[in-house]
Design a protein around this motif. Structure first.
Motif, PDB file in Angstrom:
ATOM      1  N   LEU A  16      32.391  39.293  42.967  1.00  0.00           N
ATOM      2  CA  LEU A  16      32.875  37.992  42.483  1.00  0.00           C
ATOM      3  C   LEU A  16      31.861  36.886  42.749  1.00  0.00           C
ATOM      4  O   LEU A  16      31.649  36.005  41.910  1.00  0.00           O
ATOM      5  CB  LEU A  16      34.225  37.646  43.125  1.00  0.00           C
ATOM      6  N   LEU A  17      31.245  36.929  43.930  1.00  0.00           N
ATOM      7  CA  LEU A  17      30.239  35.912  44.263  1.00  0.00           C
ATOM      8  C   LEU A  17      28.990  36.053  43.414  1.00  0.00           C
ATOM      9  O   LEU A  17      28.243  35.098  43.198  1.00  0.00           O
ATOM     10  CB  LEU A  17      29.887  35.990  45.750  1.00  0.00           C
ATOM     11  N   GLY A  18      28.756  37.256  42.921  1.00  0.00           N
ATOM     12  CA  GLY A  18      27.603  37.481  42.052  1.00  0.00           C
ATOM     13  C   GLY A  18      27.793  36.872  40.677  1.00  0.00           C
ATOM     14  O   GLY A  18      26.821  36.679  39.929  1.00  0.00           O
ATOM     15  N   LEU A  24      34.616  31.116  38.947  1.00  0.00           N
ATOM     16  CA  LEU A  24      35.161  29.759  39.071  1.00  0.00           C
ATOM     17  C   LEU A  24      36.002  29.387  37.857  1.00  0.00           C
ATOM     18  O   LEU A  24      37.074  28.775  37.995  1.00  0.00           O
ATOM     19  CB  LEU A  24      34.010  28.761  39.247  1.00  0.00           C
ATOM     20  N   LEU A  25      35.528  29.781  36.668  1.00  0.00           N
ATOM     21  CA  LEU A  25      36.288  29.478  35.452  1.00  0.00           C
ATOM     22  C   LEU A  25      37.640  30.192  35.445  1.00  0.00           C
ATOM     23  O   LEU A  25      38.664  29.612  35.064  1.00  0.00           O
ATOM     24  CB  LEU A  25      35.471  29.894  34.218  1.00  0.00           C
ATOM     25  N   VAL A  26      37.651  31.450  35.866  1.00  0.00           N
ATOM     26  CA  VAL A  26      38.903  32.222  35.895  1.00  0.00           C
ATOM     27  C   VAL A  26      39.864  31.642  36.933  1.00  0.00           C
ATOM     28  O   VAL A  26      41.061  31.488  36.672  1.00  0.00           O
ATOM     29  CB  VAL A  26      38.625  33.708  36.184  1.00  0.00           C
ATOM     30  N   ILE A  27      39.336  31.318  38.113  1.00  0.00           N
ATOM     31  CA  ILE A  27      40.185  30.713  39.157  1.00  0.00           C
ATOM     32  C   ILE A  27      40.766  29.390  38.666  1.00  0.00           C
ATOM     33  O   ILE A  27      41.933  29.071  38.913  1.00  0.00           O
ATOM     34  CB  ILE A  27      39.377  30.515  40.462  1.00  0.00           C
ATOM     35  N   THR A  28      39.943  28.621  37.931  1.00  0.00           N
ATOM     36  CA  THR A  28      40.416  27.350  37.366  1.00  0.00           C
ATOM     37  C   THR A  28      41.563  27.584  36.388  1.00  0.00           C
ATOM     38  O   THR A  28      42.550  26.850  36.389  1.00  0.00           O
ATOM     39  CB  THR A  28      39.259  26.614  36.654  1.00  0.00           C
ATOM     40  N   SER A 299      45.153  33.112  31.198  1.00  0.00           N
ATOM     41  CA  SER A 299      44.325  33.276  32.400  1.00  0.00           C
ATOM     42  C   SER A 299      44.184  34.759  32.752  1.00  0.00           C
ATOM     43  O   SER A 299      43.159  35.183  33.294  1.00  0.00           O
ATOM     44  CB  SER A 299      44.920  32.507  33.583  1.00  0.00           C
ATOM     45  N   GLY A 300      45.195  35.573  32.432  1.00  0.00           N
ATOM     46  CA  GLY A 300      45.127  37.016  32.657  1.00  0.00           C
ATOM     47  C   GLY A 300      44.039  37.662  31.817  1.00  0.00           C
ATOM     48  O   GLY A 300      43.301  38.545  32.294  1.00  0.00           O
ATOM     49  N   PHE A 301      43.912  37.210  30.556  1.00  0.00           N
ATOM     50  CA  PHE A 301      42.819  37.708  29.706  1.00  0.00           C
ATOM     51  C   PHE A 301      41.463  37.331  30.300  1.00  0.00           C
ATOM     52  O   PHE A 301      40.498  38.094  30.205  1.00  0.00           O
ATOM     53  CB  PHE A 301      42.943  37.137  28.291  1.00  0.00           C
ATOM     54  N   GLY A 302      41.395  36.150  30.912  1.00  0.00           N
ATOM     55  CA  GLY A 302      40.157  35.710  31.562  1.00  0.00           C
ATOM     56  C   GLY A 302      39.780  36.632  32.706  1.00  0.00           C
ATOM     57  O   GLY A 302      38.598  37.003  32.868  1.00  0.00           O
ATOM     58  N   ILE A 303      40.785  37.014  33.504  1.00  0.00           N
ATOM     59  CA  ILE A 303      40.539  37.941  34.618  1.00  0.00           C
ATOM     60  C   ILE A 303      40.043  39.289  34.097  1.00  0.00           C
ATOM     61  O   ILE A 303      39.068  39.855  34.600  1.00  0.00           O
ATOM     62  CB  ILE A 303      41.825  38.117  35.451  1.00  0.00           C
ATOM     63  N   ALA A 304      40.730  39.798  33.068  1.00  0.00           N
ATOM     64  CA  ALA A 304      40.335  41.085  32.489  1.00  0.00           C
ATOM     65  C   ALA A 304      38.908  41.021  31.945  1.00  0.00           C
ATOM     66  O   ALA A 304      38.114  41.956  32.126  1.00  0.00           O
ATOM     67  CB  ALA A 304      41.309  41.467  31.369  1.00  0.00           C
ATOM     68  N   LEU A 341      42.324  38.949  44.224  1.00  0.00           N
ATOM     69  CA  LEU A 341      41.678  37.797  44.870  1.00  0.00           C
ATOM     70  C   LEU A 341      41.638  36.593  43.927  1.00  0.00           C
ATOM     71  O   LEU A 341      41.922  35.463  44.332  1.00  0.00           O
ATOM     72  CB  LEU A 341      40.259  38.166  45.307  1.00  0.00           C
ATOM     73  N   LEU A 342      41.301  36.861  42.662  1.00  0.00           N
ATOM     74  CA  LEU A 342      41.286  35.784  41.675  1.00  0.00           C
ATOM     75  C   LEU A 342      42.674  35.161  41.513  1.00  0.00           C
ATOM     76  O   LEU A 342      42.826  33.944  41.445  1.00  0.00           O
ATOM     77  CB  LEU A 342      40.788  36.318  40.325  1.00  0.00           C
ATOM     78  N   GLY A 343      43.688  36.015  41.478  1.00  0.00           N
ATOM     79  CA  GLY A 343      45.064  35.529  41.321  1.00  0.00           C
ATOM     80  C   GLY A 343      45.560  34.770  42.533  1.00  0.00           C
ATOM     81  O   GLY A 343      46.174  33.702  42.403  1.00  0.00           O
ATOM     82  N   ILE A 344      45.307  35.297  43.731  1.00  0.00           N
ATOM     83  CA  ILE A 344      45.800  34.673  44.964  1.00  0.00           C
ATOM     84  C   ILE A 344      45.125  33.319  45.202  1.00  0.00           C
ATOM     85  O   ILE A 344      45.791  32.326  45.523  1.00  0.00           O
ATOM     86  CB  ILE A 344      45.577  35.609  46.172  1.00  0.00           C
TER      87      ILE A 344
END
Length: 421
Positions: A16-18, A24-28, A299-304, A341-344
């Protein structure tokens, strides 16, 4: 087990840090979804709660109606005939008017119920109010001011004049603020009122009130009970209904049943009276919330999308990990952990943002305008703990579902084919 979890978390966080910008966009996106959902729930709950509070404030908890219950018959034994014969006398007559008489007997019965702390008889009639060339049709409620103040916080809603003045002014009238504005009536103006019986009386404006409901403020007026009886053409021992206030809201339904059983008259609780209004707002809140859920799906599509990109870019790393003995299950857990992690993180930041934004909205002064169904000087906000729990659970669930496909794909990659490529 702890070492395995530490390994999973370490690899997931590095992935994720890479991809900082994408992460950041997905978390937003998740944050905005969580924030909007919490604010929507708080607004919806606030509106319904505000309406209920206003209804409870201006209305009796229970109304005893001038209708006797169908099926309430007495079996009266005739002592002059054999004991086996009897006649049935029904309480209901087809031509019986919808009124309570003698009402003081019913008031005494209700007053004796321990859970009751306020009883107010009233006469409700339609009438036309006129001042000079302006006339307005409305609902006139005849009350005993001292009793009415114990069941509805009418005195609290007085804008001009006083409820006490209505008490000692036998020909006084208390107008809703909207009604007074339409009639252009001011304090101590003399207006004429015509009741359903055709009788016309002159009354003096002793004040105005504002309940917060435009339907009430624009169409209602209060007069003394005796004046309403005269206007309606009924005798002094007759009323059209009785308002009842209980010590606690929790006992309203049981008290309503008891009153119905003791008096034989139909009763209606404040929830039954206003069921359509409350249901309408709750339904609108449900529709709005359903639309907000689509923000989470987006946002789920963003995570995927982020996880699929990581899987494609990290194929050599996945092949190496599998070659050194990392199982497919562990690979799958790494990518599932990334999604979680992205969701939490998004849900946590969104919850905080939602709490702050909801409080900010609730603190802002606002005017709904004269034509609003409910008038208020601020937007009602109610925040419940389960709002945050529900939002977090839903956010994590969407994240887990979105991460499952890429995680499963990563676990199925064959290291030999990747290394050959």
């Amino acid at each position: 087990m702890i070492e395995w979890l530490r390994f999973i978390f370490s690899i997931a966080s590095r992935h994720l840090l890479g991809k900082k910008k994408q992460t950041l966009l997905v978390i937003t996106g998740v944050t905005i979804g969580s924030m909007v959902m919490i604010v929507t729930l708080a607004l919806g709950e606030g509106i319904v709660q505000d309406i209920q509070d206003k209804i409870i404030e201006i209305s009796p908890y229970i109304v005893v109606k001038g209708e006797k219950e169908i099926g309430k018959e007495h079996l009266l034994f005739d002592t002059l005939k054999p004991a086996t014969s009897y006649s049935i006398h029904s309480r209901i007559r087809p031509d019986e008017k919808k009124e309570i008489k003698p009402y003081m007997e019913i008031v005494s019965i209700i007053d004796s119920i321990p859970m009751v702390d306020g009883v107010s008889p009233f006469v409700l009639t339609k009438g036309v109010m006129r001042l000079r060339t302006v006339s307005k049709q409305g609902i006139i409620k005849g009350i005993v001011p001292a009793r009415e103040s114990s069941i509805a916080h009418l005195e609290k809603n007085i804008v001009t004049g006083s409820l006490n003045e209505l008490n000692f002014t036998k020909d006084g009238i208390l107008l809703g603020s909207g009604m007074a504005k339409k009639l252009k009536a001011t304090y101590h103006d003399i207006i004429s009122i015509t009741g359903e019986s055709g009788k016309m009386l002159s009354v003096r404006v002793v004040g105005t009130f504002a309940s917060g409901f435009s339907a009430v403020d624009d169409n209602n007026a209060f007069v003394n009970l005796s004046l309403a009886q005269l206007l309606n053409g009924i005798s002094e021992n007759v009323v059209t209904g009785i308002g009842v206030h209980t010590r606690e809201l929790d006992v309203v339904n049981s008290t309503s049943v008891m009153i119905r059983r003791l008096t034989g008259y139909k009763t209606e609780t404040w929830e039954e009276t206003n069921e359509n209004v409350i249901t309408l707002f709750k339904r609108n809140n449900g529709i709005t919330l359903f639309l907000v859920l689509f923000v989470f799906i987006v946002s789920g599509f963003g995570i995927a999308n982020v996880l699929i990109t990581i899987v494609l870019q990290k194929q050599p790393d996945i092949a190496i990990m599998k070659s050194i003995g990392v199982s497919g299950k562990s690979i799958q857990m790494i990518f599932l952990t990334e999604g979680l992690l992205l969701g939490i993180i998004g849900a946590a930041v969104g919850a905080l943002a939602g709490y702050l934004v909801a409080n900010l909205i609730g603190s802002l002064p606002v005017s709904y305008g004269e034509n609003a169904v409910v008038r208020s000087d601020h937007i009602a906000i109610v925040q419940r703990s389960y709002f945050f729990i529900l939002t977090t659970v839903f956010s994590v669930l969407i994240s887990a579902i979105s991460a499952y496909g890429p995680a499963r794909r990563a676990a199925r990659l064959k290291p030999v084919e990747i290394l050959k490529a």
